[in-house]
Enzyme design. Structure first.
Site, PDB file in Angstrom:
ATOM      1  N   ASP A  34      58.865  69.250  21.453  1.00 15.27           N
ATOM      2  CA  ASP A  34      58.504  67.832  21.305  1.00 15.27           C
ATOM      3  C   ASP A  34      57.038  67.604  21.648  1.00 15.27           C
ATOM      4  O   ASP A  34      56.651  67.633  22.816  1.00 15.27           O
ATOM      5  CB  ASP A  34      59.362  66.988  22.246  1.00 15.27           C
ATOM      6  CG  ASP A  34      60.800  66.890  21.785  1.00 15.27           C
ATOM      7  OD1 ASP A  34      61.025  66.433  20.651  1.00 15.27           O
ATOM      8  OD2 ASP A  34      61.700  67.279  22.558  1.00 15.27           O
ATOM      9  N   HIS A  65      58.783  69.040  16.642  1.00 16.23           N
ATOM     10  CA  HIS A  65      59.006  67.611  16.377  1.00 16.23           C
ATOM     11  C   HIS A  65      57.741  66.867  16.796  1.00 16.23           C
ATOM     12  O   HIS A  65      57.466  66.728  17.984  1.00 16.23           O
ATOM     13  CB  HIS A  65      60.236  67.171  17.191  1.00 16.23           C
ATOM     14  CG  HIS A  65      60.511  65.699  17.165  1.00 16.23           C
ATOM     15  ND1 HIS A  65      61.407  65.097  18.035  1.00 16.23           N
ATOM     16  CD2 HIS A  65      60.030  64.707  16.374  1.00 16.23           C
ATOM     17  CE1 HIS A  65      61.447  63.796  17.782  1.00 16.23           C
ATOM     18  NE2 HIS A  65      60.619  63.534  16.791  1.00 16.23           N
ATOM     19  N   MET A  67      55.766  63.755  17.467  1.00 16.19           N
ATOM     20  CA  MET A  67      55.750  62.312  17.714  1.00 16.19           C
ATOM     21  C   MET A  67      54.280  61.919  17.864  1.00 16.19           C
ATOM     22  O   MET A  67      53.765  61.640  18.949  1.00 16.19           O
ATOM     23  CB  MET A  67      56.567  61.991  18.973  1.00 16.19           C
ATOM     24  CG  MET A  67      58.068  62.066  18.713  1.00 16.19           C
ATOM     25  SD  MET A  67      59.054  62.265  20.182  1.00 16.19           S
ATOM     26  CE  MET A  67      59.006  64.055  20.330  1.00 16.19           C
ATOM     27  N   GLY A 143      63.237  62.195  27.298  1.00 13.03           N
ATOM     28  CA  GLY A 143      64.517  62.879  27.378  1.00 13.03           C
ATOM     29  C   GLY A 143      65.475  62.070  28.257  1.00 13.03           C
ATOM     30  O   GLY A 143      65.070  61.117  28.933  1.00 13.03           O
ATOM     31  N   GLY A 144      66.736  62.430  28.206  1.00 12.21           N
ATOM     32  CA  GLY A 144      67.708  61.844  29.128  1.00 12.21           C
ATOM     33  C   GLY A 144      68.152  60.427  28.825  1.00 12.21           C
ATOM     34  O   GLY A 144      68.740  59.761  29.681  1.00 12.21           O
TER      35      GLY A 144
HETATM   36  C1  DX5 Z   1      62.866  62.412  22.669  1.00 17.18           C
HETATM   37  C2  DX5 Z   1      62.804  63.837  22.187  1.00 17.18           C
HETATM   38  C3  DX5 Z   1      64.030  64.609  22.427  1.00 17.18           C
HETATM   39  C4  DX5 Z   1      64.476  64.727  23.869  1.00 17.18           C
HETATM   40  C5  DX5 Z   1      65.972  64.846  23.872  1.00 17.18           C
HETATM   41  O1  DX5 Z   1      61.816  61.716  22.147  1.00 17.18           O
HETATM   42  O2  DX5 Z   1      62.554  63.881  20.793  1.00 17.18           O
HETATM   43  O3  DX5 Z   1      63.980  65.872  21.794  1.00 17.18           O
HETATM   44  O4  DX5 Z   1      63.908  65.822  24.531  1.00 17.18           O
HETATM   45  O5  DX5 Z   1      66.419  64.817  25.166  1.00 17.18           O
HETATM   46  P1  DX5 Z   1      67.959  64.565  25.537  1.00 17.18           P
HETATM   47  O6  DX5 Z   1      68.775  65.616  24.864  1.00 17.18           O
HETATM   48  O7  DX5 Z   1      67.972  64.693  27.032  1.00 17.18           O
HETATM   49  O8  DX5 Z   1      68.303  63.181  25.062  1.00 17.18           O
HETATM   50 ZN    ZN Z   2      62.760  65.808  19.724  1.00 18.11          ZN
END
Ligand code: DX5
Ligand code: ZN
Length: 220
Positions: A34, A65, A67, A143-144
Site C-alpha cells: 500500500d 496498490h 493510493m 488498516g484495521g
Molecule cells: C487501506 C489499505 C489496505 C489495508 C487493509 O487503505 O488499502 O490494504 O492495509 O487493512 P485491513 O485488512 O486491516 O483492513
Molecule cells: Zn490496499
C-alpha cells in the site's frame, strides 16, 4: 484460483524480512503493498526505496496498490523497484486509459481500484485492458477498519458485469476489513483475491495464513 494477499501496512516494519519468510513458508504467493502519498489519502506510508529493499528478500508477487494522485507518473519507477502488478484508483486518474497503458508499457500487470462509493461503470470502456479489479471495502488510507456491508452486493454486481462482458478470467480483489467474520461473505460474493492486513499480521502470522488457506481449500 483463490489467493491471500497480506497487506504489509499492518506488518512490523522493523522485522519485514522475518515476517515475509513466515508468509512464504506458509504458501503465500502475493504481497499487497500500500503506497500512500498524503494527497489522495491523508497518510504517507512508504515508497520506492522500501519496495526496492524488500524485493531483495522475497520472491512473492508484488501487488502494488497506489493510493496516489496521478499514479501514471510512477510506472517506470515501480517497474525498476520490482513491482509485478500495479493497481490505480479510478478517482485519482485524469486519464485512466492512458495510465493503464503506461503500466502495461513497462511490462507490468495493471488493475483499477474503486472506492466504496464509486460506481462500477467507470471500468466499462477499459475492461479489455484490465488484469484485475480491486474493490475497496473500506475507505482507503488506514488498516484495521470495519468492512462496509454494501460492498458485498457490489462484488456480486462486478462479477456479473465482467462475466456478461466476456471477461470471466478477470479476478476481483477485495481490500479492507477482510477477517474471520467477513471472509465467507466476501468469497460467496465472488472475490478471488483477498487482501488482509490486521487479520494476517496480528498475533500468529502462520496460524492466520492457515485460516485463510483452509477457507480456500474448502471451496476448491
Ligand atoms: C487501506 C489499505 C489496505 C489495508 C487493509 O487503505 O488499502 O490494504 O492495509 O487493512 P485491513 O485488512 O486491516 O483492513
Ligand atoms: Zn490496499
Amino acid at each position: 484460483m483463490y489467493k491471500l494477499a497480506p497487506s504489509m501496512l499492518s506488518a512490523d516494519f522493523s522485522r519485514l524480512g522475518e515476517q515475509f519468510k513466515i508468509l512464504e513458508d506458509n504458501g503465500v504467493e502475493w504481497l499487497h503493498i500500500d503506497v500512500m502519498d498524503g494527497q489522495f489519502v491523508p497518510p504517507i506510508s512508504f515508497g520506492m526505496p522500501v519496495i526496492t529493499s524488500i524485493r531483495k528478500c522475497t520472491k512473492m508477487f508484488f501487488d502494488v496498490h497506489l493510493m496516489v494522485d496521478e499514479p501514471g507518473r510512477y510506472a517506470e519507477d515501480l517497474k525498476k523497484c520490482g513491482a509485478d502488478m500495479v493497481t490505480v484508483h479510478a478517482e485519482a486518474c485524469k486519464h485512466l486509459d492512458r495510465t493503464l497503458q503506461a503500466i502495461h508499457d513497462q511490462g507490468m500487470q495493471a488493475g483499477v481500484v474503486l472506492n466504496p462509493a464509486t460506481p462500477l461503470n467507470v471500468i466499462d470502456y477499459v475492461m479489455d485492458r484490465l488484469d484485475m479489479v480491486l474493490l475497496m471495502s473500506v475507505n482507503p488510507g488506514y488498516g484495521g477498519q470495519s468492512y462496509i456491508p454494501a460492498v458485498t452486493q457490489k462484488i456480486r454486481d462486478l462479477r456479473k458485469k465482467l462475466d456478461d462482458a466476456g471477461y470471466p478470467n478477470i479476478p476481483i480483489e477485495v481490500d479492507g476489513g477482510v477477517n474471520a467474520k467477513t471472509v465467507d461473505e466476501v468469497l460467496d460474493a465472488g472475490a478471488e483475491i483477498l487482501v488482509a492486513g490486521s487479520a494476517v499480521f496480528k498475533d500468529d502470522i502462520a496460524a492466520n495464513v492457515q485460516f485463510f488457506h483452509d477457507k480456500f481449500a474448502a471451496r476448491a
